[in-house]
Write an enzyme that holds these catalytic residues in place. Structure first.
Site, short mmCIF file in Angstrom:
data_model
loop_
_atom_site.label_atom_id
_atom_site.label_comp_id
_atom_site.label_asym_id
_atom_site.label_seq_id
_atom_site.Cartn_x
_atom_site.Cartn_y
_atom_site.Cartn_z
N LYS A 199 0.88 -1.18 0.00
CA LYS A 199 0.00 0.00 0.00
C LYS A 199 0.92 1.23 0.00
CE LYS A 199 -4.04 1.60 2.56
NZ LYS A 199 -4.85 2.06 1.44
N1 PMP Z 1 -7.92 -1.58 -2.61
C1 PMP Z 1 -7.21 -0.45 -2.54
C2 PMP Z 1 -6.42 0.00 -3.71
C3 PMP Z 1 -7.22 0.31 -1.35
O1 PMP Z 1 -6.53 1.44 -1.27
C4 PMP Z 1 -7.98 -0.14 -0.26
C5 PMP Z 1 -8.00 0.64 1.01
N2 PMP Z 1 -6.94 0.28 1.85
C6 PMP Z 1 -8.69 -1.34 -0.39
C7 PMP Z 1 -8.65 -2.04 -1.58
C8 PMP Z 1 -9.48 -1.89 0.76
O2 PMP Z 1 -8.59 -2.39 1.74
P1 PMP Z 1 -8.95 -2.41 3.28
O3 PMP Z 1 -10.23 -3.14 3.39
O4 PMP Z 1 -7.83 -3.13 3.90
O5 PMP Z 1 -9.08 -1.00 3.71
#
Ligand code: PMP
Length: 307
Positions: free
Chosen positions: A158
């Site tokens: 991320k």
């Molecule tokens: N995909 C992307 C590209 C994201 O930025 C996020 C947010 N973190 C998610 C999916 C969802 O992930 P999470 O449920 O861990 O927040």
């Protein structure tokens, strides 16, 4: 934007307005940061952070994929996350830990001993896609921008720089009057939305694209898979061609910010009745029930802020 009193910076609590960086900070030029988005909720047992350990682990993994030497342990960062919620007297908050290449080198590939800094910010936070989104659903579109893939960048990290792609997907959608954009991968198969994962329901079965489709392995996605199985639904992680979405019985997005947001139309094609369907509703109530205690926390996802 919402602010709070203190930000955790390299282990110290500093006043919000003093938490600044130099304009030559490496991450500002090259997107060389990794971060998390975490939520705390006011629960029946007091303020609690949803899946703190899983988020901190993903953060450390994100840093490792980019060869960043993090000057703090996962445990120290977990303590910092709790501290920013507690010391700012927050309960329903968004927590943003950020690890970034700092001031000291302008080369794209900085020497291994170049500074890596860490900040943890927390502020009060409500519904990300608007207050009616969770209730009524949003109108989404397929983006003209593809999701990037692991041949070019480590999609599972991320990282700040990856969000230029998310910006293009999200901003194009909003400029064209949609609530969010959904991207396919370079193979034309469904990946995810700008900053959330996607689920589809057809004939009572729940489908979601696999990690190998080039998606971020969302932590809310994992919550939904588990909650859906707890409710007795069949969940299938498989490649989804774009056209399957138009004839889905239900579609919804998941993410820390988006929580569980129904999609009521895609490219102006109504999804079933054009309102959130029964399985989406059941999963929403199982998810939000974690915080008022109506869903037992059987997977031990809630970490008390007081810990
Ligand atoms: N995909 C992307 C590209 C994201 O930025 C996020 C947010 N973190 C998610 C999916 C969802 O992930 P999470 O449920 O861990 O927040």
């Amino acid at each position: 934007m919402n602010t709070s009193e203190f930000i955790w910076m390299n282990g110290e609590m500093v006043p919000w307005q003093n938490a600044t960086v130099h304009v030559m900070t490496h991450a500002l030029h090259y997107g060389s940061s990794v971060f998390e988005g975490i939520r705390s909720y006011a629960t029946h047992r007091g303020p609690a952070i949803l899946r703190l350990g899983t988020h901190v682990r993903r953060l450390m993994d994100s840093a490792k994929m980019y060869r960043m030497n993090v000057p703090f342990t996962a445990e120290q960062l977990s303590v910092g996350c709790r501290q920013v919620v507690r010391d700012n007297h927050l309960s329903g908050a968004y927590i943003r830990p950020l690890i970034y290449r700092g001031y000291g080198s302008i080369g794209v590939t900085p020497p291994p001993d170049s500074p890596v800094d860490v900040a943890i910010i927390a502020f009060e936070f409500g519904a990300y896609l608007g207050s009616t989104a969770i209730e009524q659903g949003i109108d989404a579109c397929i983006s003209s921008w593809h999701r990037t893939n692991s041949g070019s960048i480590p999609v599972q990290s991320k990282a700040g720089g990856h969000y230029t792609n998310a910006f293009l997907i999200g901003s194009e959608a909003r400029l064209n009057g949609y609530g969010e954009g959904i991207a396919v991968n370079p193979q034309g198969l469904v990946a995810e939305a700008a900053a959330s994962n996607l689920f589809m329901v057809r004939d009572g079965v729940i489908y979601t694209p696999p990690i190998a489709a080039g998606i971020l392995g969302g932590i809310t996605r994992d919550c939904v898979v588990n909650l859906a199985k707890d409710l007795g639904y069949q969940v299938v992680s498989d490649q989804i061609p774009r056209e399957s979405l138009y004839v889905a019985d239900e579609l919804f997005l998941t993410g820390t910010a988006a929580e569980i947001t129904p999609v009521r139309s895609l490219d102006r094609i109504s999804i079933a009745e054009g309102k959130p369907g029964p399985i989406t509703r059941a999963i929403q109530s199982a998810f939000f029930g974690l915080f008022d205690g109506s869903t037992p926390d059987r997977h031990h996802w809630l970490d008390s802020v007081e810990n």
